[in-house]
Design an enzyme around this catalytic site. Structure first.
Site, PDB file in Angstrom:
ATOM      1  N   SER A   1      10.598  64.618  58.808  1.00 29.75           N
ATOM      2  CA  SER A   1      10.294  65.931  59.390  1.00 29.75           C
ATOM      3  C   SER A   1       9.730  65.678  60.789  1.00 29.75           C
ATOM      4  O   SER A   1       9.149  64.609  61.027  1.00 29.75           O
ATOM      5  CB  SER A   1       9.240  66.639  58.541  1.00 29.75           C
ATOM      6  OG  SER A   1       8.668  67.726  59.252  1.00 29.75           O
ATOM      7  N   TYR A  20       1.184  66.295  54.130  1.00 31.55           N
ATOM      8  CA  TYR A  20       2.623  66.271  54.414  1.00 31.55           C
ATOM      9  C   TYR A  20       2.889  65.418  55.659  1.00 31.55           C
ATOM     10  O   TYR A  20       3.818  64.608  55.685  1.00 31.55           O
ATOM     11  CB  TYR A  20       3.101  67.710  54.620  1.00 31.55           C
ATOM     12  CG  TYR A  20       4.589  67.896  54.834  1.00 31.55           C
ATOM     13  CD1 TYR A  20       5.493  67.818  53.772  1.00 31.55           C
ATOM     14  CD2 TYR A  20       5.093  68.183  56.102  1.00 31.55           C
ATOM     15  CE1 TYR A  20       6.851  68.016  53.974  1.00 31.55           C
ATOM     16  CE2 TYR A  20       6.446  68.382  56.313  1.00 31.55           C
ATOM     17  CZ  TYR A  20       7.324  68.304  55.246  1.00 31.55           C
ATOM     18  OH  TYR A  20       8.665  68.503  55.452  1.00 31.55           O
TER      19      TYR A  20
HETATM   20  N1  LIG Z   1      13.431  73.195  55.408  1.00 29.33           N
HETATM   21  C1  LIG Z   1      12.903  72.686  56.512  1.00 29.33           C
HETATM   22  O1  LIG Z   1      12.775  73.381  57.533  1.00 29.33           O
HETATM   23  C2  LIG Z   1      12.475  71.253  56.544  1.00 29.33           C
HETATM   24  C3  LIG Z   1      11.966  70.761  57.752  1.00 29.33           C
HETATM   25  C4  LIG Z   1      11.577  69.428  57.825  1.00 29.33           C
HETATM   26  C5  LIG Z   1      11.730  68.594  56.723  1.00 29.33           C
HETATM   27  N2  LIG Z   1      12.235  69.101  55.549  1.00 29.33           N
HETATM   28  C6  LIG Z   1      12.384  68.168  54.435  1.00 29.33           C
HETATM   29  O2  LIG Z   1      13.663  68.312  53.880  1.00 29.33           O
HETATM   30  C7  LIG Z   1      13.618  68.002  52.474  1.00 29.33           C
HETATM   31  C8  LIG Z   1      14.239  69.155  51.693  1.00 29.33           C
HETATM   32  O3  LIG Z   1      13.490  70.322  51.971  1.00 29.33           O
HETATM   33  P1  LIG Z   1      14.002  71.779  51.597  1.00 29.33           P
HETATM   34  O4  LIG Z   1      13.559  72.660  52.696  1.00 29.33           O
HETATM   35  O5  LIG Z   1      15.417  71.733  51.184  1.00 29.33           O
HETATM   36  O6  LIG Z   1      13.054  72.067  50.329  1.00 29.33           O
HETATM   37  P2  LIG Z   1      13.353  72.883  48.962  1.00 29.33           P
HETATM   38  O7  LIG Z   1      14.309  73.976  49.253  1.00 29.33           O
HETATM   39  O8  LIG Z   1      12.038  73.215  48.389  1.00 29.33           O
HETATM   40  O9  LIG Z   1      14.096  71.806  48.055  1.00 29.33           O
HETATM   41  C9  LIG Z   1      13.401  70.658  47.637  1.00 29.33           C
HETATM   42  C10 LIG Z   1      14.279  69.837  46.743  1.00 29.33           C
HETATM   43  O10 LIG Z   1      13.498  68.695  46.307  1.00 29.33           O
HETATM   44  C11 LIG Z   1      13.576  68.603  44.889  1.00 29.33           C
HETATM   45  N3  LIG Z   1      12.336  68.076  44.330  1.00 29.33           N
HETATM   46  C12 LIG Z   1      11.066  68.466  44.596  1.00 29.33           C
HETATM   47  N4  LIG Z   1      10.205  67.761  43.843  1.00 29.33           N
HETATM   48  C13 LIG Z   1      10.944  66.920  43.086  1.00 29.33           C
HETATM   49  C14 LIG Z   1      10.633  65.948  42.107  1.00 29.33           C
HETATM   50  N5  LIG Z   1       9.361  65.700  41.740  1.00 29.33           N
HETATM   51  N6  LIG Z   1      11.637  65.280  41.527  1.00 29.33           N
HETATM   52  C15 LIG Z   1      12.919  65.531  41.879  1.00 29.33           C
HETATM   53  N7  LIG Z   1      13.285  66.425  42.793  1.00 29.33           N
HETATM   54  C16 LIG Z   1      12.308  67.117  43.398  1.00 29.33           C
HETATM   55  C17 LIG Z   1      13.816  70.038  44.428  1.00 29.33           C
HETATM   56  O11 LIG Z   1      14.519  70.011  43.196  1.00 29.33           O
HETATM   57  P3  LIG Z   1      13.908  70.464  41.768  1.00 29.33           P
HETATM   58  O12 LIG Z   1      12.783  71.421  42.023  1.00 29.33           O
HETATM   59  O13 LIG Z   1      15.085  70.997  41.070  1.00 29.33           O
HETATM   60  O14 LIG Z   1      13.474  69.205  41.154  1.00 29.33           O
HETATM   61  C18 LIG Z   1      14.736  70.574  45.516  1.00 29.33           C
HETATM   62  O15 LIG Z   1      16.067  70.232  45.242  1.00 29.33           O
HETATM   63  C19 LIG Z   1      12.168  67.750  52.143  1.00 29.33           C
HETATM   64  O16 LIG Z   1      11.906  66.375  52.156  1.00 29.33           O
HETATM   65  C20 LIG Z   1      11.425  68.432  53.288  1.00 29.33           C
HETATM   66  O17 LIG Z   1      10.162  67.873  53.532  1.00 29.33           O
HETATM   67  C21 LIG Z   1      12.592  70.418  55.446  1.00 29.33           C
END
Ligand SMILES: NC(=O)c1ccc[n+]([C@@H]2O[C@H](COP(=O)([O-])OP(=O)(O)OC[C@H]3O[C@@H](n4cnc5c(N)ncnc54)[C@H](OP(=O)(O)O)[C@@H]3O)[C@@H](O)[C@H]2O)c1
Length: 272
Positions: free
Chosen positions: A162, A175
């Site tokens: 991130s 985070y």
């Molecule tokens: N969205 C943004 O703007 C943004 C920006 C910077 C970085 N990121 C990074 O991108 C990645 C994805 O983010 P997102 O926005 O797509 O978040 P999200 O929509 O909340 O999705 C998170 C994913 O991680 C999985 N997950 C969470 N805890 C888990 C666990 N204990 N075991 C297995 N799977 C787990 C969830 O699956 P289940 O709940 O089904 O297990 C889900 O598929 C993250 O690392 C986040 O920090 C996102």
């Protein structure tokens, strides 16, 4: 074709691959956190580039739905594996099951969580939840598949970090520490495994609309603050993460390792 290439050196012929060097056909890619958000988008996007995909997450139903979407357009393999990445035994069992089904060429370490709180509100429990998922889970997943890749003398790992791992954001100190750790982990793994042609890179997104960020982006003042700091003047769209990840996953980046690429609309270069 070969007739036309008479007299062109072997070295020059390698320059004629064109977009083939970005191809993912024949590569098997593991995507963690593939049930929604960025992981779901990457799984679909990489499958559209020809990859076989292995979807990892906790929510079996949501994984099955993603699998169904991919099966509609892809002739490649798509399988799902339930796993709680906070549990190292669960990671080991998942990796064993994935590898029993075939070799893995690429790991996208994407799963992550955040709990937004100020430093004085952090509890041992919230610290543990974020670190165990975003850093410890990512490390032991990289270790499990990295061992396999080192044995095969080929592989690419892409850690989804991130911009919060690089600059100070209001997203919370734990985070930030986890994502900064992930970026440093990227460099050390790249150094340790480079001699085996196993590459480790990271992608650092700025804001993309997913279940993790939707509530924030729905706040007009917060959104305005974000956009004021983003040279491209908009939040990212999920398909805009696919190209950067394809670059790291494919043979287009065979001499690139240990890097973090910010996919951020220019946010991290913005100085005023
Ligand atoms: N969205 C943004 O703007 C943004 C920006 C910077 C970085 N990121 C990074 O991108 C990645 C994805 O983010 P997102 O926005 O797509 O978040 P999200 O929509 O909340 O999705 C998170 C994913 O991680 C999985 N997950 C969470 N805890 C888990 C666990 N204990 N075991 C297995 N799977 C787990 C969830 O699956 P289940 O709940 O089904 O297990 C889900 O598929 C993250 O690392 C986040 O920090 C996102």
């Amino acid at each position: 074709m070969d007739g036309h290439l008479a007299g062109i050196s072997q070295e020059d012929r390698r320059l004629l691959q064109g977009t083939a060097q970005f191809a993912l056909a024949g590569k098997r890619v593991v995507v963690t956190g593939a049930s929604r958000g960025i992981g779901r988008a990457l799984a679909i996007g990489l499958a559209a580039c020809g990859a076989d995909v292995a979807l990892v997450g906790r929510d079996r139903q949501a994984l099955a739905e993603v699998q169904e979407v991919i099966a509609r357009f892809s002739d490649g393999r798509v399988e799902s594996y339930a796993c709680d990445l906070r549990n190292v035994n669960s990671i080991g069992a998942m990796a064993e099951a994935v590898l029993a089904d075939g070799a893995v060429d690429v790991l996208i370490n994407n799963a992550g969580v955040n709990i937004r709180e100020s430093a004085f509100d952090v509890t041992p429990e919230s610290w543990q939840t974020i670190i165990d998922t975003d850093l410890r889970g990512a490390f032991f997943t990289a270790q499990a598949f990295g061992k396999h890749m080192v044995e095969r003398r080929i592989g690419s790992i892409v850690n989804i970090s991130s911009v919060g791992g690089h600059v100070a954001l209001r997203t919370g100190v734990v985070y930030a520490a986890a994502k900064a750790g992930l970026q440093q982990m990227t460099k050390v793994l790249a150094m340790e495994w480079g001699k085996y042609q196993v590459r480790v890179n990271a992608v650092g997104p700025w804001y993309f609309r997913t279940p993790l960020t939707a509530k924030l982006l729905d706040q007009p003042e917060y959104l305005a603050d974000i956009l004021a700091r983003t040279p491209l003047g908009r939040v990212g769209e999920l398909h805009e993460l696919v190209g950067p990840v394809v670059f790291f996953a494919s043979d287009a980046s065979t001499y690139v390792t240990g890097q973090t690429l910010f996919v951020d609309g220019g946010m991290t270069i913005f100085g005023f």
